[in-house]
Design an enzyme around this catalytic site. Sequence first.
Site, PDB file in Angstrom:
ATOM      1  N   ASP A   3     -11.682   0.622 -10.214  1.00  0.00           N
ATOM      2  CA  ASP A   3     -12.965   0.243  -9.628  1.00  0.00           C
ATOM      3  C   ASP A   3     -12.923  -1.236  -9.280  1.00  0.00           C
ATOM      4  OD1 ASP A   3     -15.474   0.577  -8.631  1.00  0.00           O
ATOM      5  OD2 ASP A   3     -16.455   0.988 -10.534  1.00  0.00           O
ATOM      6  N   ASP A   4     -13.895  -1.706  -8.502  1.00  0.00           N
ATOM      7  CA  ASP A   4     -13.859  -3.104  -8.085  1.00  0.00           C
ATOM      8  C   ASP A   4     -14.641  -4.019  -9.023  1.00  0.00           C
ATOM      9  OD1 ASP A   4     -16.262  -2.002  -7.332  1.00  0.00           O
ATOM     10  OD2 ASP A   4     -16.198  -2.688  -5.265  1.00  0.00           O
TER      11      ASP A   4
ATOM     12  N   ARG B 233     -15.776  12.273  -4.871  1.00  0.00           N
ATOM     13  CA  ARG B 233     -16.714  12.002  -3.779  1.00  0.00           C
ATOM     14  C   ARG B 233     -18.005  11.414  -4.332  1.00  0.00           C
ATOM     15  NH1 ARG B 233     -15.684  13.675   1.125  1.00  0.00           N
ATOM     16  NH2 ARG B 233     -17.912  13.509   1.615  1.00  0.00           N
ATOM     17  N   LYS B 234     -18.585  10.513  -3.549  1.00  0.00           N
ATOM     18  CA  LYS B 234     -19.863   9.919  -3.955  1.00  0.00           C
ATOM     19  C   LYS B 234     -20.973  10.959  -3.849  1.00  0.00           C
ATOM     20  CE  LYS B 234     -22.296   5.527  -3.473  1.00  0.00           C
ATOM     21  NZ  LYS B 234     -21.772   4.955  -4.725  1.00  0.00           N
TER      22      LYS B 234
ATOM     23  N   LYS C  57      26.837  -9.843   2.670  1.00  0.00           N
ATOM     24  CA  LYS C  57      27.176  -9.231   3.965  1.00  0.00           C
ATOM     25  C   LYS C  57      28.135  -8.057   3.767  1.00  0.00           C
ATOM     26  CE  LYS C  57      26.251 -13.284   6.791  1.00  0.00           C
ATOM     27  NZ  LYS C  57      25.794 -14.196   5.708  1.00  0.00           N
TER      28      LYS C  57
END
Length: 500
Positions: free
Chosen positions: A422-423, A396-397, A113
């Site tokens: 990446d997944d 970008r894809k 505190k």
Amino acid sequence: MNFFDKLITSIEQNQTLLYLELDPDLESLPKETDRQNIPNKYLFDNPPEKDNQELIQYWWEWLHFLITQTQKYVCAYKFSLGYYQSLGIPGLELLQQTIKTIPAEIPIILDAKHGDLNTSTVFARTIFQDLQVDACTISPYTGLDLVAPFLLYPGKTVFLLCATANSSAAVLQEYPNQGQPLYLKLVEEAQRWATPEQLGLEVGVMPDILARIRKIAPERLILIQGDIAEENDIANPEELAQLLAAGLNINGEGLLLPIPPKLFGTANPNQEIETLRNRINEQRLQVVEGSPTCELWLPDVCFLKHEPHRDLILQLYDIGCIIFGDHVQASGATFPYYIDLRKIISIPQIFHKIVTAYAEILKDLEFDRIAGIPYGSLPTATGLALRLERPMIFPRKEVKAHGTGRLIEGHFQSGEKIVVVDDIMISGNSVMEGVDKLKSVGLQVEDIVVFIDHERGVKDKLQENGYRSYSVLTLTEIAQTLYESSKINSEQFYILKNHH
């Protein structure tokens, strides 16, 4: 690991929102004690004078006893600095000695505190660098200038004392009136000071005030003060229910509750603590069931041995991310199973786990920016950028046919080192396409991190092309965990284990 990650890990591993105060405070000692369950009975009957070294030894044995008895039931330990200071230099040495015995995975909160503006910088350095505590409490009424020095330490957290249960404090806390009280003004102002991971709130055991604070600060972690009066006893089911209803967020989280000291005066303290923990978890589930926005997951399988990512795998299965049957993959191949990670962004609890697991790998890598491969890994890459405070870009894809026609979105400079996220890695085609786009604009890529590796030889292929690859999980690890927990049968285990 920072305070917030350690706390989440402890909450999930021990399935608890309880913390324990570890203080040399005679008032906190149980009034009725099963003498066979505690060390140094003399401490309770006739404590020596405060400057007696024997007293320090008694306190050390008692505090160490509490740690050994509770480390499976708590998500944090809290130390009140004032009690240790009252014992002089031996007391501060006792504090340091006790802190060192806390398991490394359990976060430590120093209840200081602190409120002195002139010493805030040196105090923050002392507790965060020297004592190595994970969080502390401060009295913030000198404003942001007091809080700022504590925010300079990455991964540390401060709790602002904003409302106390002390009856005489009401005349100040509720000034100028109950409709616009000072404590709510403090909460509103503090919302602008720091992120929820950097700044939490400390509140007394007052359900009505707690509910008002939670409404204004739905995302903040709230530490309930441990100095509980008899009329505010969280061991009482009715009192506990009111407190949880007022303080839990919509995810059934966001609240840290003290273990009442009186539980250690019972014949079986651990059983009493476990009962309290279970009662809290039951109401957490009720809170979440009443909210359509997310789910709270608790494990239904008991293991004797802790393994990293086990709960994560079980949760992925329980929410339907791992399903069986013939499914066409993105590559065009048909597999007898499918892993669908699109649900995770709608469940904060598991999304936090996944981002944390990625972050554990990324923290040891050198890079300038994070690149997510669209579209599956973009939410995770965004979460990592926020967590690690590193900039993000993405290839970008498909190249835009309008506007600037950019190939890479986000700001970057040629020559910078990029870590690619990446997944799922099955064939490696999508991640390689993304890497090629990044390299085409002069960026360097050495490291690729994925969530699940299907173990189809892609890591070897990436290595042959000069890339280091890492994965949070492998299909073999997933299969083994699900089979050992009886989530899948032997046929399904064989499918996952041998189809890569």
